[in-house]
Design a protein around this motif. Structure first.
Motif, short mmCIF file in Angstrom:
data_model
loop_
_atom_site.label_atom_id
_atom_site.label_comp_id
_atom_site.label_asym_id
_atom_site.label_seq_id
_atom_site.Cartn_x
_atom_site.Cartn_y
_atom_site.Cartn_z
N LEU A 115 0.86 -1.18 0.00
CA LEU A 115 0.00 0.00 0.00
C LEU A 115 0.90 1.23 0.00
N LEU A 116 0.62 2.16 -0.88
CA LEU A 116 1.42 3.37 -0.99
C LEU A 116 0.59 4.59 -0.64
N THR A 117 1.17 5.47 0.17
CA THR A 117 0.56 6.76 0.47
C THR A 117 1.54 7.84 0.00
N GLN A 118 1.24 9.07 0.31
CA GLN A 118 2.12 10.15 -0.11
C GLN A 118 3.53 9.97 0.43
N ARG A 119 3.62 9.53 1.70
CA ARG A 119 4.95 9.42 2.33
C ARG A 119 5.36 8.00 2.68
N LEU A 120 4.43 7.06 2.68
CA LEU A 120 4.68 5.75 3.26
C LEU A 120 4.51 4.60 2.29
N VAL A 121 5.17 3.50 2.60
CA VAL A 121 4.89 2.21 1.97
C VAL A 121 4.55 1.25 3.11
N LEU A 122 3.48 0.50 2.93
CA LEU A 122 3.02 -0.47 3.92
C LEU A 122 2.99 -1.84 3.25
N ARG A 123 3.55 -2.85 3.94
CA ARG A 123 3.54 -4.20 3.38
C ARG A 123 3.66 -5.23 4.50
N PRO A 124 3.29 -6.47 4.20
CA PRO A 124 3.44 -7.54 5.20
C PRO A 124 4.92 -7.79 5.50
N PRO A 125 5.23 -8.23 6.73
CA PRO A 125 6.63 -8.56 7.04
C PRO A 125 7.08 -9.80 6.29
N ARG A 126 8.36 -9.81 5.93
CA ARG A 126 8.97 -10.96 5.27
C ARG A 126 9.98 -11.59 6.23
N THR A 127 10.37 -12.82 5.94
CA THR A 127 11.36 -13.47 6.81
C THR A 127 12.68 -12.70 6.79
N GLY A 128 12.99 -12.04 5.70
CA GLY A 128 14.20 -11.25 5.62
C GLY A 128 14.14 -9.96 6.43
N HIS A 137 -10.42 -6.22 14.06
CA HIS A 137 -9.96 -5.27 15.06
C HIS A 137 -8.72 -4.55 14.52
N LEU A 138 -8.66 -3.25 14.74
CA LEU A 138 -7.53 -2.43 14.30
C LEU A 138 -6.59 -2.17 15.47
N GLY A 139 -5.29 -2.36 15.22
CA GLY A 139 -4.27 -1.99 16.19
C GLY A 139 -3.13 -1.29 15.47
N TYR A 140 -2.42 -0.42 16.17
CA TYR A 140 -1.36 0.33 15.51
C TYR A 140 -0.41 0.91 16.54
N TRP A 141 0.82 1.13 16.11
CA TRP A 141 1.78 1.88 16.92
C TRP A 141 2.89 2.41 16.00
N MET A 142 3.48 3.51 16.45
CA MET A 142 4.53 4.15 15.67
C MET A 142 5.80 4.27 16.51
N ASP A 143 6.94 4.24 15.84
CA ASP A 143 8.22 4.49 16.48
C ASP A 143 8.16 5.82 17.23
N VAL A 144 8.76 5.85 18.41
CA VAL A 144 8.68 7.06 19.24
C VAL A 144 9.23 8.28 18.51
N SER A 145 10.18 8.09 17.62
CA SER A 145 10.77 9.23 16.90
C SER A 145 9.93 9.67 15.70
N ALA A 146 8.91 8.88 15.34
CA ALA A 146 8.10 9.20 14.16
C ALA A 146 6.72 9.73 14.53
N GLN A 147 6.48 10.00 15.80
CA GLN A 147 5.18 10.48 16.22
C GLN A 147 5.04 11.97 15.99
N GLY A 148 3.78 12.41 15.96
CA GLY A 148 3.50 13.83 15.81
C GLY A 148 3.61 14.36 14.39
N GLN A 149 3.70 13.46 13.40
CA GLN A 149 3.84 13.88 12.00
C GLN A 149 2.65 13.48 11.13
N GLY A 150 1.61 12.92 11.76
CA GLY A 150 0.44 12.47 11.00
C GLY A 150 0.66 11.17 10.25
N LEU A 151 1.72 10.45 10.57
CA LEU A 151 2.04 9.22 9.83
C LEU A 151 1.08 8.09 10.16
N ALA A 152 0.69 7.96 11.42
CA ALA A 152 -0.27 6.91 11.78
C ALA A 152 -1.60 7.15 11.08
#
Length: 201
Positions: A10-23, A106-121
């Motif tokens: 999934l692509l947004t203006q600033r982000l890419v979202l994808r399932p985790p891989r073994t790598g 059910h929706l759950g989410y969290w962001m890295d402490v350094s990435a908060q406050g930027q509207g990324l979530a």
């Protein structure tokens, strides 16, 4: 319904979202370790002697999440900036997917402490909701948030969820039974919101 492929991005203006891989196990582990203290008040306590950020536990979690994706029972997205797709800054999950009459998750989410406050979530959740109500064909997404988590409450209201009720001692978090506010959003609400959104220039 056949589950979307594990190659989904999934692509947004600033982000890419994808399932985790073994790598990705090393990168996921770094993210968890960097945020241990930040996440401790909001997560269930780990069993005695178990470290959720250990290589073994992270490996097991990634394999479990990929298995859930294939079975259609859960969908985990790791978030990164489009400019740095291998460095994760957060996670958004649709868990407990229910088919039949419910058609929900059910929706759950969290962001890295350094990435908060930027509207990324907010940006990432919007993409995940489009995925949930689009390709997944779900009808209702629910979220449960502790009243003492104002940052998360702000995010969930910003993405258009309704408050539906107050659940006392709903989940055991950090070793204590915590009250939660229940939020929800349905496909109809999401479609109206998207239709009312201004068209990008």
């Amino acid at each position: 319904m056949q589950s979307p492929p594990l190659t989904t991005r999934l692509l947004t203006q600033r982000l890419v979202l994808r399932p985790p891989r073994t790598g990705d196990i090393g990168a996921v582990r770094r993210l968890l370790r960097d945020n241990q203290e930040h996440l401790r008040p909001w997560n269930p306590a780990s069993p005695a002697g178990e470290d959720p950020s250990s290589m073994t536990e992270v490996s097991n979690a990634v394999l479990r999440q990929r298995g859930e994706w294939k079975r259609g029972s859960g969908y985990v997205f790791m978030l990164s900036f489009r400019a740095s797709p291998g460095a994760f800054i957060g996670k958004i999950a649709l868990s407990g997917v229910m088919r039949g009459a419910m058609l929900g998750a059910h929706l759950g989410y969290w962001m890295d402490v350094s990435a908060q406050g930027q509207g990324l979530a907010t940006e990432g959740i919007g993409a995940v909701l489009d995925f949930a109500f689009g390709p997944l064909g779900l009808h209702r997404i629910q979220a449960a948030i502790m009243p003492k988590n104002p940052r998360s409450l702000h995010v969930i209201e910003k993405v258009g969820f309704r408050r539906e009720g107050y659940a006392e001692r709903y989940l055991r978090i950090a070793g204590l039974w915590e009250d939660h506010i229940i939020f929800a959003r349905t496909r109809e609400e999401h479609e109206v919101s998207r239709a009312d959104a201004p068209t990008p220039p």
